[in-house]
Motif scaffolding. Sequence first.
Motif, PDB file in Angstrom:
ATOM      1  N   VAL A  43       0.811  -1.215   0.000  1.00 57.80           N
ATOM      2  CA  VAL A  43       0.000   0.000   0.000  1.00 57.80           C
ATOM      3  C   VAL A  43       0.847   1.269   0.000  1.00 57.80           C
ATOM      4  O   VAL A  43       0.470   2.264  -0.600  1.00 57.80           O
ATOM      5  CB  VAL A  43      -0.974  -0.021   1.205  1.00 57.80           C
ATOM      6  CG1 VAL A  43      -1.752   1.259   1.318  1.00 57.80           C
ATOM      7  CG2 VAL A  43      -1.917  -1.212   1.090  1.00 57.80           C
ATOM      8  N   SER A  44       1.986   1.267   0.676  1.00 57.78           N
ATOM      9  CA  SER A  44       2.977   2.350   0.723  1.00 57.78           C
ATOM     10  C   SER A  44       2.637   3.543   1.613  1.00 57.78           C
ATOM     11  O   SER A  44       3.531   4.232   2.042  1.00 57.78           O
ATOM     12  CB  SER A  44       3.285   2.899  -0.671  1.00 57.78           C
ATOM     13  OG  SER A  44       3.826   1.901  -1.474  1.00 57.78           O
ATOM     14  N   ILE A  45       1.381   3.804   1.863  1.00 60.61           N
ATOM     15  CA  ILE A  45       1.004   4.986   2.627  1.00 60.61           C
ATOM     16  C   ILE A  45       0.424   4.548   3.972  1.00 60.61           C
ATOM     17  O   ILE A  45      -0.512   3.746   4.021  1.00 60.61           O
ATOM     18  CB  ILE A  45      -0.003   5.849   1.841  1.00 60.61           C
ATOM     19  CG1 ILE A  45       0.668   6.319   0.540  1.00 60.61           C
ATOM     20  CG2 ILE A  45      -0.478   7.036   2.667  1.00 60.61           C
ATOM     21  CD1 ILE A  45      -0.255   7.029  -0.421  1.00 60.61           C
ATOM     22  N   ILE A  79      -1.654 -14.279   6.339  1.00 60.71           N
ATOM     23  CA  ILE A  79      -0.769 -13.532   5.426  1.00 60.71           C
ATOM     24  C   ILE A  79      -1.472 -13.334   4.089  1.00 60.71           C
ATOM     25  O   ILE A  79      -1.415 -12.256   3.494  1.00 60.71           O
ATOM     26  CB  ILE A  79       0.571 -14.281   5.213  1.00 60.71           C
ATOM     27  CG1 ILE A  79       1.419 -14.189   6.448  1.00 60.71           C
ATOM     28  CG2 ILE A  79       1.310 -13.783   3.990  1.00 60.71           C
ATOM     29  CD1 ILE A  79       2.446 -13.111   6.467  1.00 60.71           C
ATOM     30  N   ASN A  80      -2.125 -14.381   3.600  1.00 57.30           N
ATOM     31  CA  ASN A  80      -2.840 -14.267   2.326  1.00 57.30           C
ATOM     32  C   ASN A  80      -4.006 -13.293   2.427  1.00 57.30           C
ATOM     33  O   ASN A  80      -4.271 -12.544   1.482  1.00 57.30           O
ATOM     34  CB  ASN A  80      -3.305 -15.640   1.834  1.00 57.30           C
ATOM     35  CG  ASN A  80      -2.181 -16.413   1.197  1.00 57.30           C
ATOM     36  OD1 ASN A  80      -1.332 -15.848   0.519  1.00 57.30           O
ATOM     37  ND2 ASN A  80      -2.153 -17.709   1.420  1.00 57.30           N
ATOM     38  N   ILE A  81      -4.690 -13.283   3.549  1.00 61.52           N
ATOM     39  CA  ILE A  81      -5.766 -12.306   3.738  1.00 61.52           C
ATOM     40  C   ILE A  81      -5.190 -10.898   3.687  1.00 61.52           C
ATOM     41  O   ILE A  81      -5.723 -10.012   3.016  1.00 61.52           O
ATOM     42  CB  ILE A  81      -6.520 -12.543   5.077  1.00 61.52           C
ATOM     43  CG1 ILE A  81      -7.326 -13.838   4.999  1.00 61.52           C
ATOM     44  CG2 ILE A  81      -7.426 -11.351   5.410  1.00 61.52           C
ATOM     45  CD1 ILE A  81      -7.974 -14.240   6.307  1.00 61.52           C
ATOM     46  N   ALA A  82      -4.075 -10.678   4.377  1.00 61.57           N
ATOM     47  CA  ALA A  82      -3.445  -9.355   4.400  1.00 61.57           C
ATOM     48  C   ALA A  82      -2.983  -8.945   3.004  1.00 61.57           C
ATOM     49  O   ALA A  82      -3.241  -7.825   2.546  1.00 61.57           O
ATOM     50  CB  ALA A  82      -2.264  -9.341   5.371  1.00 61.57           C
ATOM     51  N   ARG A  83      -2.295  -9.842   2.338  1.00 65.28           N
ATOM     52  CA  ARG A  83      -1.778  -9.553   1.004  1.00 65.28           C
ATOM     53  C   ARG A  83      -2.921  -9.242   0.036  1.00 65.28           C
ATOM     54  O   ARG A  83      -2.896  -8.247  -0.686  1.00 65.28           O
ATOM     55  CB  ARG A  83      -0.957 -10.742   0.497  1.00 65.28           C
ATOM     56  CG  ARG A  83      -0.413 -10.547  -0.884  1.00 65.28           C
ATOM     57  CD  ARG A  83       0.312 -11.827  -1.356  1.00 65.28           C
ATOM     58  NE  ARG A  83       0.586 -11.746  -2.754  1.00 65.28           N
ATOM     59  CZ  ARG A  83      -0.252 -12.112  -3.712  1.00 65.28           C
ATOM     60  NH1 ARG A  83      -1.437 -12.605  -3.402  1.00 65.28           N
ATOM     61  NH2 ARG A  83       0.077 -11.987  -4.978  1.00 65.28           N
ATOM     62  N   ILE A  87      -3.751  -5.691  -1.871  1.00 61.22           N
ATOM     63  CA  ILE A  87      -3.815  -5.606  -3.336  1.00 61.22           C
ATOM     64  C   ILE A  87      -5.177  -5.082  -3.773  1.00 61.22           C
ATOM     65  O   ILE A  87      -5.265  -4.198  -4.640  1.00 61.22           O
ATOM     66  CB  ILE A  87      -3.508  -6.974  -3.977  1.00 61.22           C
ATOM     67  CG1 ILE A  87      -2.036  -7.317  -3.771  1.00 61.22           C
ATOM     68  CG2 ILE A  87      -3.863  -6.981  -5.463  1.00 61.22           C
ATOM     69  CD1 ILE A  87      -1.677  -8.747  -4.129  1.00 61.22           C
ATOM     70  N   ASP A  88      -6.234  -5.599  -3.186  1.00 60.98           N
ATOM     71  CA  ASP A  88      -7.589  -5.123  -3.523  1.00 60.98           C
ATOM     72  C   ASP A  88      -7.719  -3.628  -3.232  1.00 60.98           C
ATOM     73  O   ASP A  88      -8.306  -2.881  -4.018  1.00 60.98           O
ATOM     74  CB  ASP A  88      -8.658  -5.890  -2.738  1.00 60.98           C
ATOM     75  CG  ASP A  88      -8.792  -7.335  -3.194  1.00 60.98           C
ATOM     76  OD1 ASP A  88      -8.263  -7.685  -4.277  1.00 60.98           O
ATOM     77  OD2 ASP A  88      -9.431  -8.120  -2.461  1.00 60.98           O
TER      78      ASP A  88
END
Length: 185
Positions: A43-45, A79-83, A87-88
């Motif tokens: 997300v970066s922010i 981890i997959n939920i977070a990733r 991304i979504d």
Amino acid sequence: MSPIHHLEEETLISLLQKKDQRAFNYLYDHYAGALYGIVIRIVSIKEYADEVIQDVFVKIWRYIDSFDAARGKLYTWIINIARNSAIDYVKSKSVQNEQKNQSLPDIVDVKEKHNFSVSTQVDHIGFKNVLNELRAEWRELIEMAYYEGYTQQEIAEKLNIPLGTIKTRTRGALLELKRILKEYE
């Protein structure tokens, strides 16, 4: 209600499925830093990452009954939920429009502020050591997919490698990661 200090994975899952608040607090205390590290890389922010992390824990709470221990570890599942949530979020139209309207210095400044802490957030679980055991080409694919949020198609385009090759290498990398992680158990 006293806090829980140590839980085996099986017990944690059982308590979460029973909607035990102390188990949820334990999950947050022990996994939020690692999940935040993954989310912030995509997300970066910070403000957006905070929103995504909140969403991730709500999803874990709501969908814990869909977790299947036969298919993998709880950590892999969250981890997959977070990733996927990150991304979504990044691919959502509102975020894309906001990014287009943001000036370049603002975007660069935010990335510079967060890059140093992301690696330490993710590395506190020791996963960086595991990744370092992979061949360089595999490590790059895993980092691009799981930490930077690229799809396999985007990785293929960015690296100028056929999509089939990316898929084959990613599968090889994941199988090798699985083998390495078993050694850590």
